[in-house]
Design a protein around this motif. Sequence first.
Motif, PDB file in Angstrom:
ATOM      1  N   GLY A  56      46.873  50.291  36.190  1.00 40.11           N
ATOM      2  CA  GLY A  56      47.966  49.265  36.796  1.00 40.11           C
ATOM      3  C   GLY A  56      49.024  49.448  37.673  1.00 40.11           C
ATOM      4  O   GLY A  56      49.307  49.073  38.502  1.00 40.11           O
ATOM      5  N   ALA A  98      40.360  40.184  35.853  1.00 40.83           N
ATOM      6  CA  ALA A  98      41.280  39.894  36.444  1.00 40.83           C
ATOM      7  C   ALA A  98      42.642  40.672  36.134  1.00 40.83           C
ATOM      8  O   ALA A  98      42.747  41.483  35.286  1.00 40.83           O
ATOM      9  N   LYS A  99      43.666  40.379  37.008  1.00 40.35           N
ATOM     10  CA  LYS A  99      44.821  41.157  36.836  1.00 40.35           C
ATOM     11  C   LYS A  99      45.938  40.571  36.154  1.00 40.35           C
ATOM     12  O   LYS A  99      46.640  41.670  35.470  1.00 40.35           O
ATOM     13  N   GLU A 100      45.627  39.591  35.498  1.00 38.45           N
ATOM     14  CA  GLU A 100      46.675  39.086  34.435  1.00 38.45           C
ATOM     15  C   GLU A 100      45.657  39.027  33.199  1.00 38.45           C
ATOM     16  O   GLU A 100      44.804  38.493  32.927  1.00 38.45           O
ATOM     17  N   ARG A 101      46.151  40.208  32.316  1.00 37.61           N
ATOM     18  CA  ARG A 101      45.498  40.445  31.077  1.00 37.61           C
ATOM     19  C   ARG A 101      46.232  40.057  29.987  1.00 37.61           C
ATOM     20  O   ARG A 101      47.086  40.204  29.742  1.00 37.61           O
ATOM     21  N   PRO A 102      45.229  39.701  28.748  1.00 40.71           N
ATOM     22  CA  PRO A 102      46.179  39.212  27.640  1.00 40.71           C
ATOM     23  C   PRO A 102      46.843  40.421  26.933  1.00 40.71           C
ATOM     24  O   PRO A 102      46.100  41.648  27.055  1.00 40.71           O
ATOM     25  N   ASP A 103      47.948  40.473  26.364  1.00 41.58           N
ATOM     26  CA  ASP A 103      48.414  41.539  25.583  1.00 41.58           C
ATOM     27  C   ASP A 103      47.769  42.165  24.515  1.00 41.58           C
ATOM     28  O   ASP A 103      47.748  43.475  24.294  1.00 41.58           O
TER      29      ASP A 103
END
Length: 205
Positions: free
Chosen positions: A96, A168-173
Amino acid sequence: MRTKTSLQAEKILAAAARLFATHRFHEARMEDVAALAEVGKGTLYRYFEDKEELYVALLVRAGAGLSSRLRAEAEQAGGPRAQLVAIVRALLGYFGDHPHLFDLIQHAEVMQRPDRELPWRKTREETMALVRSVFETAEKVGEFFIDDWDTATLMLLGGLRAIVRFGAKERPDDLPERLVEGLLVGHARPRTAARVGQRWASAAN
């Protein structure tokens, strides 16, 4: 002729990394790297004779950084399961932070020559060896047992590559925890004395 310095080389590589983060390999030009590094083209070519040599140096630099980060994160984790989570988190974080890496790796794979080792191969082998060492530790302490270390390692790292590349670029923690849980559900087996004895007997032979 001026003497080459590691500081100047690092300055050029840092500039090239920033450029590749926003441009594909074929789009980035050596003159753009020189301008971003604030050095003359002559200076740039004293350090790297062409773009191919520059990208190899970038891969070596990135590989060393990734390996160092993975070892540090794994060492700080508690047990084998926590180490796997730490490795997954570190891999997702590193790629990332360096979005240009996959383009460089793919270019290296496409341009691979029979007489030249793939620059990323050492890093890949070190990463796989680190994951397998976690599996081995888990078996020795009785935390979980993986029948086929190599297949499980390839499944984990291949899945991570797909997530970084296409996910997806937004990933869950909690994604690293979920990925490790999925791996263990699919590959972990009950630990039996027969299996463990067979593995260590095979290793001794």
